[in-house]
Scaffold this active site. Structure first.
Site, PDB file in Angstrom:
ATOM      1  N   ASP A 284      -5.215   2.756   7.001  1.00  0.00           N
ATOM      2  CA  ASP A 284      -4.875   1.467   7.611  1.00  0.00           C
ATOM      3  C   ASP A 284      -5.610   1.370   8.948  1.00  0.00           C
ATOM      4  OD1 ASP A 284      -2.126  -0.510   7.041  1.00  0.00           O
ATOM      5  OD2 ASP A 284      -3.193  -0.724   8.945  1.00  0.00           O
TER       6      ASP A 284
ATOM      7  N   ARG B 246      -0.231 -18.616  -1.413  1.00  0.00           N
ATOM      8  CA  ARG B 246      -1.185 -17.490  -1.331  1.00  0.00           C
ATOM      9  C   ARG B 246      -2.501 -17.970  -0.709  1.00  0.00           C
ATOM     10  NH1 ARG B 246       1.167 -16.670  -6.508  1.00  0.00           N
ATOM     11  NH2 ARG B 246       2.438 -14.788  -6.575  1.00  0.00           N
TER      12      ARG B 246
ATOM     13  N   HIS C 149      -3.909 -16.160 -10.434  1.00  0.00           N
ATOM     14  CA  HIS C 149      -2.644 -15.633  -9.905  1.00  0.00           C
ATOM     15  C   HIS C 149      -2.046 -16.699  -8.989  1.00  0.00           C
ATOM     16  CE1 HIS C 149       0.298 -12.772  -8.656  1.00  0.00           C
ATOM     17  NE2 HIS C 149      -0.196 -12.557  -7.453  1.00  0.00           N
TER      18      HIS C 149
ATOM     19  N   GLY D 290       0.818  -1.210   0.000  1.00  0.00           N
ATOM     20  CA  GLY D 290       0.000   0.000   0.000  1.00  0.00           C
ATOM     21  C   GLY D 290       0.854   1.262   0.000  1.00  0.00           C
TER      22      GLY D 290
END
Ligand code: APR
Length: 315
Positions: free
Chosen positions: A34, A91, A178, A15
């Protein structure tokens, strides 16, 4: 003329680096949000970045916050909130934690920026972008995921290193989810206009594709404390630019495919035209037999992941 408003949810490595690329390229004013353990962290990062502006010569405002009030009416929202991989994790191991985080982000964004184009980056990407769509109920053209630009950039980098040529001359495409099932497209890979198969053997090309497929894990194993962020952030900033400048870039992104490619209502990496409306067109290519088989396998992996997520979120 009003500058674009770009809100980035999650002010961690990806980010904050996305904020950096977006501000430095003057893509718009940036809000960095955040929900951290230490409340002031996003304010600190934003102020630090803003203080680089006289040196770097950009006039974008950068604001750090923990409140969605500051993100109201964003043109683009980038979602990087969530946990990152550590060595030994896939992931998919992030699924349960990040699905909850992305759900709460989607609720907030739907209330505060109902007209935004939303770019998901949190992993596992193909499931997270589906989750955001489910919760926000945005039109699918305005919710998409960053994966293909990064995966293709890794592939292009390795090809340029192999051939000793400028990365600028390597044009390529990878499709599918992905993850390890992403689909190489040698028929859509060229260097200075020369088809890649005229420059590299099938064996060497397969090795390079494999390294690109595992490109994220290679970085995780080197960093040991987290996952890649410079290239993911650069890829995200390229997508933000395509939206705020209505560039109509033809790039691979995770887009919602229903009839397209016969996917049946899932996010998967495909070439799209990206502009101010988000996904303006999904470009449908006729795949050869091998590409189609690889693509089907990749879509099946995405479907399994989404089914696992739906089960978790229902329970
Ligand atoms: N709202 C906002 N921010 C949140 C929330 C939430 N509900 N939950 C967590 N965060 C924040 C964390 O406080 C942290 O600052 O998300 C940030 C994540 O940053 P990092 O841990 O540095 O992770 P990063 O490397 O940026 O990766 C973020 O992007 O590429 C993917 O796989 C990666 O899922 C991961 C995500």
């Amino acid at each position: 003329m009003r500058r674009a408003k770009i809100s980035i949810i999650g002010a961690g490595n990806v980010g904050a680096t996305t904020a950096h690329w977006c501000a430095a390229a003057e893509l718009g004013d940036v809000v960095l949000l955040d929900i951290p353990a230490t409340e002031d962290m996003p304010k600190g990062k934003a102020l630090d970045l803003r203080q680089s502006s006289p040196i770097m010569g950009f006039d974008s405002a950068v604001v750090g916050t923990t409140s969605y009030d500051d993100t109201v009416d964003s043109d683009v929202v980038v979602v990087t909130a969530g946990i990152a991989r550590k060595p030994g994790m896939s992931r998919d191991d992030l699924l349960a934690t990040n699905a909850k985080i992305v759900s709460s982000v989607a609720e907030q964004v739907a209330k505060t920026s109902p007209n935004a184009v939303v770019i998901l980056v949190s992993n596992p990407l193909d499931a997270m972008v589906q989750r955001f769509l489910q919760v926000s109920k945005f039109p699918s053209c305005r919710v998409l995921g960053q994966a293909g630009v990064l995966d293709t950039a890794r592939y292009r980098t390795f090809l340029a290193m192999e051939l000793g040529v400028s990365v600028e001359d390597v044009s390529a495409l990878l499709m599918g989810g992905h993850g390890d099932t992403m689909v190489p497209m040698p028929s859509c890979t060229s260097v200075g206009g020369i088809p890649i198969r005229r420059l590299l053997s099938e064996e060497r090309l397969a090795e390079i594709v494999d390294r690109a497929r595992k490109g994220g894990a290679e970085i995780v194993s080197l960093l040991k404390t987290g996952s890649a962020y410079y290239a993911p952030a650069a890829a995200t900033a390229q997508m933000v630019e395509a939206v705020v400048k209505d560039k109509k870039r033809l790039i691979p992104c995770a887009a919602y495919c229903d009839k397209e490619y016969g996917v049946g209502g899932y996010y998967v990496g495909v070439p799209i035209i990206l502009g101010s409306g988000g996904v303006e067109k999904i470009v449908e290519l006729k795949l050869d037999e091998q590409e189609q088989a690889d693509f089907n396998k990749s879509v099946d992996a995405v479907k399994e992941l989404v089914a696992a997520m739906d089960k978790l979120m229902a329970g």
